[in-house]
Design a protein around this motif. Structure first.
Motif, PDB file in Angstrom:
ATOM      1  N   ALA A   1     -31.722 116.264  61.026  1.00 13.79           N
ATOM      2  CA  ALA A   1     -30.745 116.823  60.086  1.00 13.79           C
ATOM      3  C   ALA A   1     -29.497 115.958  59.947  1.00 13.79           C
ATOM      4  CB  ALA A   1     -30.350 118.227  60.523  1.00 13.79           C
TER       5      ALA A   1
ATOM      6  N   TRP B   1     -34.367 118.237  66.044  1.00 15.41           N
ATOM      7  CA  TRP B   1     -33.840 118.838  64.817  1.00 15.41           C
ATOM      8  C   TRP B   1     -32.481 118.246  64.465  1.00 15.41           C
ATOM      9  CZ3 TRP B   1     -34.840 124.338  62.847  1.00 15.41           C
ATOM     10  CH2 TRP B   1     -36.203 124.642  62.916  1.00 15.41           C
TER      11      TRP B   1
ATOM     12  N   ARG C   1     -29.726 122.228  63.605  1.00 10.07           N
ATOM     13  CA  ARG C   1     -29.933 121.936  62.182  1.00 10.07           C
ATOM     14  C   ARG C   1     -28.627 122.061  61.402  1.00 10.07           C
ATOM     15  NH1 ARG C   1     -34.269 125.591  59.840  1.00 10.07           N
ATOM     16  NH2 ARG C   1     -32.706 127.160  60.375  1.00 10.07           N
TER      17      ARG C   1
ATOM     18  N   HIS D   1     -32.124 125.640  68.046  1.00  8.98           N
ATOM     19  CA  HIS D   1     -32.644 124.859  66.911  1.00  8.98           C
ATOM     20  C   HIS D   1     -31.781 125.090  65.669  1.00  8.98           C
ATOM     21  CE1 HIS D   1     -36.396 124.638  69.348  1.00  8.98           C
ATOM     22  NE2 HIS D   1     -36.609 123.527  68.664  1.00  8.98           N
TER      23      HIS D   1
END
Length: 493
Positions: free
Chosen positions: A477, A473, A442, A438
């Motif tokens: 992002a 994510w 990001r 994750h």
């Protein structure tokens, strides 16, 4: 029965309902409520639950929320209600002056940045709002107009108005519109308002949270959303501090701790940060707000954990104890700064602490954790210590990905750590927030993501806060190039 902090943005009506519900449950003989009363009421469990009075329930509820009495809790909620503001929810206004102010000032919401940039449009379309409005004049640092208005009505210096019910000096401090006013105009406007009675500790409680957003907070800027500093923040802050603003400004310390710049700390320390009782806001809020000493301990904790060597040296140079255990939050026990530094992979901080005489002996499992984060294969030399290290820091791969690098990540997995474990990425805590994958998603770090996948990371694992995959994510992002590797679909063009 442990006590708990008062909920954010407390509502007196809800608290009264909770007290009545507690009374009802006690009168009904519910064991959970009777146990609570036995623990927190000075008289213990009631001899006759059926006749248990409401005032007793109110006292128990107050003690549950760490207040000595129901009147003390009511007083606190009243203070929060009085100072509560929600600038990020102020609706658009048909009044040009109100709309200019809504757009011009930081709200600490999602719209910050573009919102302030759009304020100039309102002023260009309605140039007349620059006159006869003390809040607009203060936001623009129009010292001549502020002087004219105060000459006619000195009370305007403390009058609340505009979209946020702020006094003029708050609009001056939180304004971020273009074109920015000049330094001399900002300083002169601040001094003029202060001379006419403006409070240098003016502030508000964002959504009722207990850390006040003061005019110092506005001057120094920063925040989780990357809010900018005031264009003349140091000069404005100095004027406020010289006028008596308390330097123990919790929200400034929080907003500015994320970046390595220390100009705010240097100025606040010059004026007494870490000393005194905490000023008017701590008198109002009591233990809901950290003491000056606690504020500095939190700053040291963050600096040590995030490798901010210069900040640690600055705090040490101003007398902050770099040997005493750090506060210990987020499920992490209190530990000396040297231990925190080494087990966070912050070896430059550890070297500084050693030079300052703050080094301590590490436990065997701590030595293993430090070795892993250093990419040192001697971490495998003591199997018992290695097993204990895996037990106490099961999410170490996450922090290795954040703070140490690929060699540490690879070594941790080779030594038995779960590559798909969840932990926090902002601090070295085992709270199950997200995986290292994750984090890579990001950050848009394709190299790290590929390494983790090669080591067996499961792209289907969902984080513990938003129930989302690493691909989710990456998409959120703005890193669509990672989606195919992470098992997500690329957005159609």
């Amino acid at each position: 029965m442990p006590t708990v902090p008062l909920p954010d943005d407390p509502d007196l009506g809800q608290l009264r309902k909770q007290a009545r519900d507690l009374q009802t449950n006690v009168r009904s003989g519910w064991m959970g409520s009777l146990d609570l009363v036995a623990e927190l009421h000075p008289d213990g469990a009631p001899a006759d639950p059926a006749r248990w009075p409401l005032h007793a329930a109110q006292l128990v509820l107050a003690r549950l929320y760490r207040f000595p009495s129901w009147p003390a809790l009511v007083r606190h909620v009243g203070i929060v209600t009085e100072h509560r503001r929600v600038p990020d929810t102020a609706p658009p206004s048909d009044d040009p002056a109100t709309e200019f102010l809504r757009r011009a000032c930081l709200t600490f919401g999602a719209a910050d940045g573009p919102l302030q940039a759009s304020a100039a449009v309102v002023l260009a379309e309605h140039p007349g709002i620059a006159r006869d409005d003390v809040w607009v004049a203060a936001a623009r640092a129009d010292v001549g107009e502020v002087a004219r208005l105060l000459a006619a009505d000195p009370g305007l210096a403390v009058r609340e108005g505009g979209p946020h019910r702020w006094s003029p000096i708050a609009y001056l401090a939180f304004a971020r519109h273009d074109p920015a006013p000049g330094r001399d105009a900002v300083v002169a406007t601040a001094r003029l308002l202060l001379e006419h009675g403006a409070d240098p500790d003016t502030g508000y409680l964002w959504h009722g949270l207990p850390s006040p957003f003061t005019v110092l907070t506005g001057a120094f800027g920063g925040g989780e959303g990357g809010q900018p500093a005031h264009p003349h923040g140091p000069e404005l802050a100095r004027v406020l501090l010289e006028a008596g603003a308390d330097p123990n400004d919790a929200q400034t310390l929080y907003n500015r701790m994320f970046t390595p710049a220390d100009d705010h700390l240097e100025l606040l320390l010059e004026f007494g940060l870490g000393r005194g009782a905490g000023g008017p806001w701590r008198r109002r809020l009591g233990a809901a707000l950290d003491s000056p000493t606690e504020m500095l301990r939190q700053q040291l904790d963050w600096a040590v954990t995030h490798g901010l060597v210069a900040r640690v040296a600055l705090l040490a140079g101003h007398g902050v104890d770099v040997a005493a255990p750090l506060p210990g939050r987020y499920g992490v026990a209190q530990r000396p700064p040297y231990v925190v530094a080494t087990t966070s992979g912050r070896f430059a901080v550890a070297e500084l602490l050693e030079r300052l005489g703050a080094a301590v002996e590490l436990l065997p499992e701590e030595r293993v954790i430090a070795a892993v984060l250093a990419g040192d294969r001697s971490a495998a030399d003591d199997p018992d210590a290695l097993a204990l290290a895996r037990a106490v820091r099961p999410g170490l791969v996450v922090w290795a990905a954040v703070a140490a690098g690929p060699e540490a990540v690879r070594l941790a997995v080779e030594l038995g750590w779960d590559v798909s474990a969840r932990a926090r990425t902002d601090v070295p805590s085992e709270q199950g927030w997200e995986t290292a994958l994750h984090h890579a998603a990001r950050q848009g770090d394709a190299e790290l993501a590929r390494l983790l996948l090669d080591l067996g990371a499961d792209p289907g694992v969902r984080d513990g806060r938003f129930d989302a995959t690493a691909a989710d994510w990456a998409g959120h992002a703005g890193h669509p190039e990672l989606l195919s590797d992470l098992g997500g679909a690329r957005p159609e063009r």
